[in-house]
Design a protein around this motif. Sequence first.
Motif, PDB file in Angstrom:
ATOM      1  N   MET A  70       0.840  -1.200   0.000  1.00 29.59           N
ATOM      2  CA  MET A  70       0.000   0.000   0.000  1.00 29.59           C
ATOM      3  C   MET A  70       0.875   1.250   0.000  1.00 29.59           C
ATOM      4  O   MET A  70       0.536   2.256  -0.656  1.00 29.59           O
ATOM      5  N   VAL A  80      -7.497   3.812  -2.135  1.00 27.79           N
ATOM      6  CA  VAL A  80      -6.956   3.363  -0.852  1.00 27.79           C
ATOM      7  C   VAL A  80      -8.011   2.798   0.103  1.00 27.79           C
ATOM      8  O   VAL A  80      -7.698   1.936   0.923  1.00 27.79           O
ATOM      9  N   HIS A 134      -8.217  -0.839  -0.431  1.00 30.18           N
ATOM     10  CA  HIS A 134      -6.983  -1.643  -0.379  1.00 30.18           C
ATOM     11  C   HIS A 134      -7.102  -2.650   0.773  1.00 30.18           C
ATOM     12  O   HIS A 134      -7.573  -2.298   1.854  1.00 30.18           O
TER      13      HIS A 134
END
Lengths: 484, 682
Positions: B412, B485, B488
Amino acid sequence: MTWTRRAFLKTLGIGAGAALLTPFYRQVLATGEIPRRFVIFVEGNGTEPRNLLSGTTAEALLAAGTDVGDARHLYRNYSHDTPVLSRESNLADAPSLASLGAAGGPSMEEKSAVLLGLSSKITGGGHSTESGALSSSRSPVGSPTDLTIDHLLASMSGVRRGTPIQAVRLGVVGGNTRLNYSTCAFGPNQPAPITCDPTTAFNSLFGSVASGAGVASFQEKRELLDFAVADVQRALQTFSGNSRERKKLERYLESLEDMVDRQEIIQDMGDHLQSVKPAEPDESLLYTSESPLDRLQAQVDMATAALIGGLTNVVVIALGTGARHFSLDYPSLIDLYPGGDMLGGHDARHAAESGHESFVNLLTTITDRHVELMASMARSLDATPEVTANGTMLDHTVMLYMSDNGEKHHSLAEEWPILLMGGGALGLKTDGRTVVFPRHGHDNNRQVSNLFNTLGHAAGADLNAFGHEGITRIAEGPLSEIWS
Amino acid sequence: MRASYVSQAVAFIAAWFFVAGCTEDPDSQWNQSQNSATENQTENQDPNQEEEPATPSGNDIDQSLLFLCLDDDVGYTEARIRRIGRSEWTRNTGHAAGSAADKNPFDGLPTHPFATYSDGETLNESVLDIYLDSVKSGSYGWATRDRWRAGALSSNVDEDSIACIFDDTSPDADCIETYTAYLLERGVLFRPPTTEEHQALIDFATNVLGSEVPDEDHEDGQQAARRHSLDRIFSAAWMTTGALFRNELGEGPVDEYGRSRLGDWELANAIAYALDGRAAGAPGVYARHGLAWSADFEGHMPMLRQAAMDGTISDPDVIAAAVRDYFGGLDEDRVDLNLDVRDERRISRRGEYWMANGLREFFRQWLGYDAHINIFKDTPSATSAFGSEVHSDYGNLISGYYGHESRLVEQMDDMIARIVAEDEAVFENLLTSRTFYTPATAEFEESSIVNSTLRTNYIYNVTDRTEPTREDRWQVLPDNERAGVLTHPAFLASHAGAFENDPNIVDRGKWVRENMLCQDVPDLPITVEAAFDPETRDQSARQRMTEQVESRTECMGCHGLMNPLGYPFEVYNHAGFLRIEDHGAEPDGSSELRNMPDPDLNGPIRDAVEMSEKFAESPYVKRCFIRQVFRYFMGRDEVLRDACTLAQMEETYEESGGSLAEVLITLFQSDSFQYRVVSEDL
């Protein structure tokens, strides 16, 4: 010569009255509550349940419907539904508990207890659960999720009772690491260091009364503190920020001065510590021995002296704990290695898990030697009468032996074999019994956090909420099978 | 948020759910929670610390007011000193993350949302106790000078003026003066020492070196004794207030508003710490036996150090140039990892984009995506397309124990680094990018560690073999599976509990409300006792939530703020896997957003993918993002007097096409960042 605490006081000429005591002892004796001490031995990378199982307990299990047979990882065979309590368990006939018997000195069997079947799945198992073992939490390398039980106990005033050092954490590791941060924690993301170099530990604990390098080290620490105190005082004189910011510096100064005071208390205990201090680093080969068991003995001797000397009431002894530190070579046990060829610590443990008999025996012997050291500490404490309470120091000291990941090299954290010693005066039923709980997954299974809850009660506090088993928690509170 | 903060939040969510009874009126809860918060604060507070001022800040403030720049708004920050942080100390002493030096005790208070916050941060007895044990662990580069050893400092091995301290049997006064000045400026204070600071260390060093006793029985007795002496001198220097507390008090003349500007060194270091989590000129470190380094002789961010020395730091163009240079970019060699990652094989398996440490820490702490390493996951594959065959791989994604591929949290990092380095429409791309950095698997097919490595990419629903190339690791995931994000796996696992049908809806929804919408959810009322019925373990989280919580109107005062924002994530399980079923039904991420602070967000949404896309288009959410940037890089909550700074940051973002670097430049050039006021009536 065996030194007792009373003998120390007599030597100091203070047996007749508290007026002559050092400030430290006046403080201790003024405390009305009974002394409560805690010693936690943590073996890295697994303690095999079979090694703590006596023959009579195996028979009791059989009668309850569990046939452990030749299993080493017993939980797989547990089929009993309620805890099996074996009162006449002849602990010393367990593969790694021989040193509890009379052959090693006064028998410690009747001041010990074994627990089998406790689980702690939340910790995750594996090579090591790091500080998860002592906090019943998932705590990966370098990231403690919460404080560990040793720190919680050490923080309690009823435990510390004016001793200058909150907790003494000593250990051995593979390699040259001087501080092991794997196993203990002051809080979330605050790992607590374990001193792995016996010489460093000696200098820290007994440097004030040592000769040579030890006293020099103690003095150097004092000079460092004095330098820092002067610096902060100077900074405060010219500080131009507001009072809120100024308090940050003042708080730092207070902390430094507190540390200086601690150094002075230890200095005040000089004659007393002189009497209990173990052999100095330049007097003993144990400190720098290649054998981790020798270095461990130096650490245990030091911890014992720290307890008897009144430096602390909480001790952690870490035996190769942490995923990065368990791989120890044992040159003093070379005869147990097939062909006399040393195999790396990790590989040896791996081989044991695979069932290689020689390495299974090696692990049994390693645990046996660890327990032998624990028993020697217990005997020393048992030979030392309390000054402020009835009984011996051992009666007021709970000693716990456990692993940092559960039952084996690649642990599933489903069984955490436990040996307890002492603590009888604090309510622990360490009377030679063995308790075997139903296996993990059973409603009557109990967890390591329950053991920690029990320690809380022995410390005179309700710590039932301690232990972050989370949603996997079965029940909170002490283990009634060993707590009265 | 930082890991500890997130852990607390997870614990809070769990606690929330295991207590029953709610209240209908959010306002009454609000008052109650404020009282509760005050009580907690009092309990944990240093008794010597005064009560915090009641100035509204952070999420307390109506966002529209925060971006309303009025003529009489004068930006500044209260004059402050900032205790060094854990990773700052580690980097400044030239050590790696995870090293012994990194075990220093300078973690921030868990009550702070970001590690950069400094209020109340000091050294108490416990911190000092650990520090006294660990301070010496940082001394290696200052007690030895061997360029071929990993850990040697590039600023030292080529500095001839300090050679005498290592080589001379009895260093003279000039030598001691030179070494201590160099140590203080280049290795401890990162500014020229005051005369008093320097003289105190000279005196200490002279005493230490004068009492040095070589062990004549050992061949290297002299060398060992000198190393010990230098350890002591280093330790003393690092015990000083100048080392442990960084001034941001202001040094310039006081202007008509009572403000004074930060001094040149104060400003240069304020920018350096914010941007890269280390001082301007912090020493470069040799790695891999001297074959690589993290920075050369001039150290890290030498432009900022030079600008402080020559006074050009007051030039906005200098600040802009430094930020653009040190912000992030493309680097096939990933030199930025040389300090922290000693194994070259791990570096070559990371993405080719880098971002400064401050950027990485900002995203980690804001999004809290490293929290999952502390959260136990029962049956990580539950309700996904996979079975227990992926459990070892999942464990390895967390620990990175087997092989040299990156961990989930690093994947990430790398995904975000690409967005940051490209520096266009950063906010929008954060929320909508389908380009994820995934682990390679192909090289493990014949490996003995195959069980922990061959299926690590399944977490992204990528089941084809992934070749060990950066090109292959970058995977564009299907539009309908993940977007940015918030989808994720590292983020999802970090904001969820141990089980797939835990109240993860609340955890994730609360996070979104507080951190994407900058609104608070009242704390858990102490009288509330609620729990999912344990007998409903076989039900989906959605069913448990709707039947056991949403059926009770008194609960919805608070849950109404969280649940609608949490349901969209129910298409993923607790570990971040995409669900293919949910207790016998189709995975359901649908939700109805109502009464959102941005009316355009109201309405039905399909799942977290659609919600992310809607957020990306929302000016309101973008402002919240700017507020989070302000908080981390400023090291405090925003207040109304920061309105002009925030408005300017927003304007810069729009004008620059969404450049985060330009937003930071605007912040660093702002009055909020550069001016200080010493005030007693705070």
